[in-house]
Write a protein that holds these residues in place. Structure first.
Motif, PDB file in Angstrom:
ATOM      1  N   ASP A  59       3.808  -1.196   2.853  1.00  0.00           N
ATOM      2  CA  ASP A  59       2.950  -1.731   1.812  1.00  0.00           C
ATOM      3  C   ASP A  59       2.266  -0.576   1.089  1.00  0.00           C
ATOM      4  O   ASP A  59       1.299   0.009   1.591  1.00  0.00           O
ATOM      5  N   LEU A  60       2.752  -0.228  -0.093  1.00  0.00           N
ATOM      6  CA  LEU A  60       2.203   0.898  -0.837  1.00  0.00           C
ATOM      7  C   LEU A  60       0.742   0.674  -1.194  1.00  0.00           C
ATOM      8  O   LEU A  60      -0.065   1.605  -1.170  1.00  0.00           O
ATOM      9  N   GLU A  61       0.391  -0.562  -1.518  1.00  0.00           N
ATOM     10  CA  GLU A  61      -1.004  -0.867  -1.831  1.00  0.00           C
ATOM     11  C   GLU A  61      -1.896  -0.592  -0.629  1.00  0.00           C
ATOM     12  O   GLU A  61      -2.989  -0.036  -0.763  1.00  0.00           O
ATOM     13  N   GLU A  62      -1.442  -0.962   0.564  1.00  0.00           N
ATOM     14  CA  GLU A  62      -2.205  -0.700   1.781  1.00  0.00           C
ATOM     15  C   GLU A  62      -2.417   0.794   1.975  1.00  0.00           C
ATOM     16  O   GLU A  62      -3.504   1.241   2.353  1.00  0.00           O
ATOM     17  N   ALA A  63      -1.381   1.581   1.721  1.00  0.00           N
ATOM     18  CA  ALA A  63      -1.485   3.032   1.879  1.00  0.00           C
ATOM     19  C   ALA A  63      -2.550   3.608   0.961  1.00  0.00           C
ATOM     20  O   ALA A  63      -3.384   4.432   1.376  1.00  0.00           O
ATOM     21  N   VAL A  64      -2.552   3.197  -0.308  1.00  0.00           N
ATOM     22  CA  VAL A  64      -3.517   3.733  -1.268  1.00  0.00           C
ATOM     23  C   VAL A  64      -4.921   3.240  -0.961  1.00  0.00           C
ATOM     24  O   VAL A  64      -5.902   3.977  -1.116  1.00  0.00           O
ATOM     25  N   LEU A  65      -5.046   2.001  -0.508  1.00  0.00           N
ATOM     26  CA  LEU A  65      -6.356   1.452  -0.170  1.00  0.00           C
ATOM     27  C   LEU A  65      -7.024   2.208   0.969  1.00  0.00           C
ATOM     28  O   LEU A  65      -8.235   2.430   0.962  1.00  0.00           O
ATOM     29  N   MET A  66      -6.241   2.625   1.965  1.00  0.00           N
ATOM     30  CA  MET A  66      -6.825   3.083   3.221  1.00  0.00           C
ATOM     31  C   MET A  66      -6.803   4.586   3.434  1.00  0.00           C
ATOM     32  O   MET A  66      -7.671   5.133   4.121  1.00  0.00           O
ATOM     33  N   ALA A  67      -5.828   5.278   2.870  1.00  0.00           N
ATOM     34  CA  ALA A  67      -5.569   6.659   3.273  1.00  0.00           C
ATOM     35  C   ALA A  67      -6.317   7.690   2.441  1.00  0.00           C
ATOM     36  O   ALA A  67      -6.695   7.450   1.295  1.00  0.00           O
ATOM     37  N   ASP A  68      -6.520   8.866   3.047  1.00  0.00           N
ATOM     38  CA  ASP A  68      -6.977  10.052   2.322  1.00  0.00           C
ATOM     39  C   ASP A  68      -5.800  10.776   1.673  1.00  0.00           C
ATOM     40  O   ASP A  68      -5.977  11.490   0.688  1.00  0.00           O
ATOM     41  N   ARG A  69      -4.611  10.587   2.254  1.00  0.00           N
ATOM     42  CA  ARG A  69      -3.412  11.252   1.741  1.00  0.00           C
ATOM     43  C   ARG A  69      -2.214  10.376   2.064  1.00  0.00           C
ATOM     44  O   ARG A  69      -2.139   9.790   3.149  1.00  0.00           O
ATOM     45  N   VAL A  70      -1.274  10.288   1.125  1.00  0.00           N
ATOM     46  CA  VAL A  70      -0.056   9.506   1.305  1.00  0.00           C
ATOM     47  C   VAL A  70       1.135  10.455   1.239  1.00  0.00           C
ATOM     48  O   VAL A  70       1.225  11.292   0.338  1.00  0.00           O
ATOM     49  N   VAL A  71       2.033  10.322   2.211  1.00  0.00           N
ATOM     50  CA  VAL A  71       3.269  11.104   2.243  1.00  0.00           C
ATOM     51  C   VAL A  71       4.434  10.164   1.995  1.00  0.00           C
ATOM     52  O   VAL A  71       4.578   9.159   2.695  1.00  0.00           O
ATOM     53  N   VAL A  72       5.250  10.488   1.005  1.00  0.00           N
ATOM     54  CA  VAL A  72       6.411   9.677   0.637  1.00  0.00           C
ATOM     55  C   VAL A  72       7.662  10.306   1.244  1.00  0.00           C
ATOM     56  O   VAL A  72       7.919  11.505   1.037  1.00  0.00           O
ATOM     57  N   ASP A  95      -2.883  13.252  -2.559  1.00  0.00           N
ATOM     58  CA  ASP A  95      -4.244  13.030  -2.097  1.00  0.00           C
ATOM     59  C   ASP A  95      -4.813  11.800  -2.796  1.00  0.00           C
ATOM     60  O   ASP A  95      -4.584  11.582  -3.993  1.00  0.00           O
ATOM     61  N   ILE A  96      -5.568  11.014  -2.050  1.00  0.00           N
ATOM     62  CA  ILE A  96      -6.199   9.817  -2.589  1.00  0.00           C
ATOM     63  C   ILE A  96      -7.694  10.116  -2.721  1.00  0.00           C
ATOM     64  O   ILE A  96      -8.385  10.299  -1.718  1.00  0.00           O
ATOM     65  N   PRO A  97      -8.204  10.191  -3.951  1.00  0.00           N
ATOM     66  CA  PRO A  97      -9.546  10.741  -4.173  1.00  0.00           C
ATOM     67  C   PRO A  97     -10.693   9.764  -4.007  1.00  0.00           C
ATOM     68  O   PRO A  97     -11.850  10.150  -4.224  1.00  0.00           O
ATOM     69  N   PHE A  98     -10.449   8.536  -3.608  1.00  0.00           N
ATOM     70  CA  PHE A  98     -11.518   7.547  -3.557  1.00  0.00           C
ATOM     71  C   PHE A  98     -12.523   7.881  -2.457  1.00  0.00           C
ATOM     72  O   PHE A  98     -12.152   8.258  -1.342  1.00  0.00           O
ATOM     73  N   GLU A  99     -13.799   7.716  -2.793  1.00  0.00           N
ATOM     74  CA  GLU A  99     -14.865   8.058  -1.866  1.00  0.00           C
ATOM     75  C   GLU A  99     -14.886   7.109  -0.674  1.00  0.00           C
ATOM     76  O   GLU A  99     -14.326   6.022  -0.724  1.00  0.00           O
ATOM     77  N   LEU A 153     -11.566  -2.078  -4.503  1.00  0.00           N
ATOM     78  CA  LEU A 153     -10.891  -0.861  -4.914  1.00  0.00           C
ATOM     79  C   LEU A 153      -9.602  -1.145  -5.681  1.00  0.00           C
ATOM     80  O   LEU A 153      -9.266  -0.444  -6.647  1.00  0.00           O
ATOM     81  N   ARG A 154      -8.886  -2.170  -5.292  1.00  0.00           N
ATOM     82  CA  ARG A 154      -7.583  -2.459  -5.898  1.00  0.00           C
ATOM     83  C   ARG A 154      -7.685  -2.817  -7.379  1.00  0.00           C
ATOM     84  O   ARG A 154      -6.680  -2.795  -8.082  1.00  0.00           O
ATOM     85  N   PHE A 155      -8.890  -3.153  -7.865  1.00  0.00           N
ATOM     86  CA  PHE A 155      -9.055  -3.539  -9.264  1.00  0.00           C
ATOM     87  C   PHE A 155      -9.470  -2.369 -10.156  1.00  0.00           C
ATOM     88  O   PHE A 155      -9.628  -2.559 -11.365  1.00  0.00           O
ATOM     89  N   ARG A 156      -9.629  -1.194  -9.571  1.00  0.00           N
ATOM     90  CA  ARG A 156     -10.004  -0.037 -10.380  1.00  0.00           C
ATOM     91  C   ARG A 156      -8.782   0.544 -11.070  1.00  0.00           C
ATOM     92  O   ARG A 156      -7.689   0.590 -10.494  1.00  0.00           O
ATOM     93  N   PRO A 157      -8.934   0.995 -12.327  1.00  0.00           N
ATOM     94  CA  PRO A 157      -7.770   1.537 -13.050  1.00  0.00           C
ATOM     95  C   PRO A 157      -7.169   2.763 -12.376  1.00  0.00           C
ATOM     96  O   PRO A 157      -5.951   2.977 -12.443  1.00  0.00           O
ATOM     97  N   GLU A 158      -7.999   3.564 -11.697  1.00  0.00           N
ATOM     98  CA  GLU A 158      -7.461   4.739 -11.001  1.00  0.00           C
ATOM     99  C   GLU A 158      -6.524   4.319  -9.875  1.00  0.00           C
ATOM    100  O   GLU A 158      -5.554   5.017  -9.576  1.00  0.00           O
ATOM    101  N   PHE A 159      -6.853   3.204  -9.236  1.00  0.00           N
ATOM    102  CA  PHE A 159      -5.997   2.693  -8.165  1.00  0.00           C
ATOM    103  C   PHE A 159      -4.617   2.346  -8.715  1.00  0.00           C
ATOM    104  O   PHE A 159      -3.592   2.722  -8.142  1.00  0.00           O
ATOM    105  N   SER A 160      -4.585   1.644  -9.821  1.00  0.00           N
ATOM    106  CA  SER A 160      -3.306   1.258 -10.431  1.00  0.00           C
ATOM    107  C   SER A 160      -2.493   2.483 -10.837  1.00  0.00           C
ATOM    108  O   SER A 160      -1.264   2.499 -10.674  1.00  0.00           O
ATOM    109  N   TRP A 164       4.848   4.705  -6.649  1.00  0.00           N
ATOM    110  CA  TRP A 164       6.006   3.821  -6.756  1.00  0.00           C
ATOM    111  C   TRP A 164       7.153   4.516  -7.497  1.00  0.00           C
ATOM    112  O   TRP A 164       8.328   4.342  -7.146  1.00  0.00           O
ATOM    113  N   ASN A 165       6.835   5.321  -8.507  1.00  0.00           N
ATOM    114  CA  ASN A 165       7.874   6.061  -9.227  1.00  0.00           C
ATOM    115  C   ASN A 165       8.596   7.042  -8.306  1.00  0.00           C
ATOM    116  O   ASN A 165       9.778   7.352  -8.523  1.00  0.00           O
TER     117      ASN A 165
END
Length: 285
Positions: free
Chosen positions: A215-228, A241-245, A253-260, A267-268
């Motif tokens: 779940d890519l959304e789960e990865a961005v929501l929770m992690a400090d860093r994502v490895v593909v 790196d995921i910059p969210f405080e 968080l999922r509704f913020r434009p930076e998240f998208s 995803w790309n």
């Protein structure tokens, strides 16, 4: 649904702090023998996980994500390369990590309290019966399962079973969590609630975490860093790196434009690997 009540809370640590290396993989490769052939599952992976970082691994099925967790846990030795934990090679079962697999593996003939208590006995063989009861009660309260102590796994919902499995892992007091699709089988609403509760727990207890997820959304929501990872054999294609405080609110968080924007960027990187994975599976048939 009850919310996790934190025990001995500590200040959260931001993801940008300089930290020492907790986990290190150096040029790791893993081969498996299947149907008379040797299949390379992981190839040339070099990766560092700093202390207290929440790292997410994403990639197509069969790219070796769970294999990496098994190596960090000391359940599998690499064919090539080295695995280190706190600067020492991992050569046997790593008792300093807690490992939560895709299946909860609760013992069906034991109650919630007994499933959790067995784990505590394995860790603290000299603990008295009173200490055991107190610690089990603390974990049950932590994951919001009060009132279900005497229930058997078959009498619990999917979310409750996940909570029981989480309590069983946490009673070991691990400093690092290895999570393999911990919420993958749950419905979207329950998954979001448990994601938020896990975030609270990890942020307050300042744990190191490696999360494997599709779940890519789960990865961005929770992690400090994502490895593909690439399709098999798994290699690192990209890191982000995921910059969210922190602390984070997974609900908002999922509704913020930076998240998208970050989700689209990752995803790309992923979509070509999923296509390659599907093509490889068809070619193997």
């Amino acid at each position: 649904m009850p919310v996790l009540r934190l025990v001995h809370p500590e200040p959260a640590v931001g993801p940008t702090e300089a930290r020492r290396r907790k986990i290190g993989l150096e040029k790791v490769a893993v081969d498996f023998a299947t149907r008379g052939k040797t299949v390379r599952a992981v190839d040339g992976v070099t990766l560092e996980v700093p202390e207290k970082q929440f790292l997410a691994l994403v990639g197509p099925s069969g790219c070796g994500k769970s294999t990496i967790l098994n190596m960090v846990a000391g359940l599998l030795a690499p064919t090539e390369g080295t695995i280190e934990y706190d600067g020492a090679p991992v050569l046997a079962a790593n008792t300093r990590v807690g490992y939560m697999t895709q299946k909860d593996t609760l013992l069906p003939w034991r109650t919630v309290a007994d499933n959790i208590g067995i784990a505590f006995e394995l860790r603290c063989r000299k603990a008295s019966a009173g200490e055991r009861r107190e610690r089990v009660a603390e974990m049950i309260d932590l994951v919001g399962l009060g009132g279900f102590e005497r229930h058997y796994p078959a009498e619990l919902s999917g979310g409750m079973r996940k909570r029981a499995a989480l309590a069983r892992m946490l009673i070991y007091e691990p400093e690092t969590l290895l999570l393999d699709e911990p919420f993958g089988a749950l419905d979207a609403q329950l998954r979001l609630l448990l994601q938020q509760e896990l975030l609270h727990l990890v942020e307050r207890r300042q744990m190191t975490v490696i999360l494997v997820t599709h779940d890519l959304e789960e990865a961005v929501l929770m992690a400090d860093r994502v490895v593909v990872f690439t399709s098999r054999p798994g290699r690192i294609r990209a890191t982000r790196d995921i910059p969210f405080e922190r602390p984070r609110n997974a609900m908002e968080l999922r509704f913020r434009p930076e998240f998208s924007a970050i989700h689209e960027e990752l995803w790309n990187e992923l979509k070509d690997e999923f296509a390659a994975s599907i093509g490889g599976e068809r070619g193997a048939k």
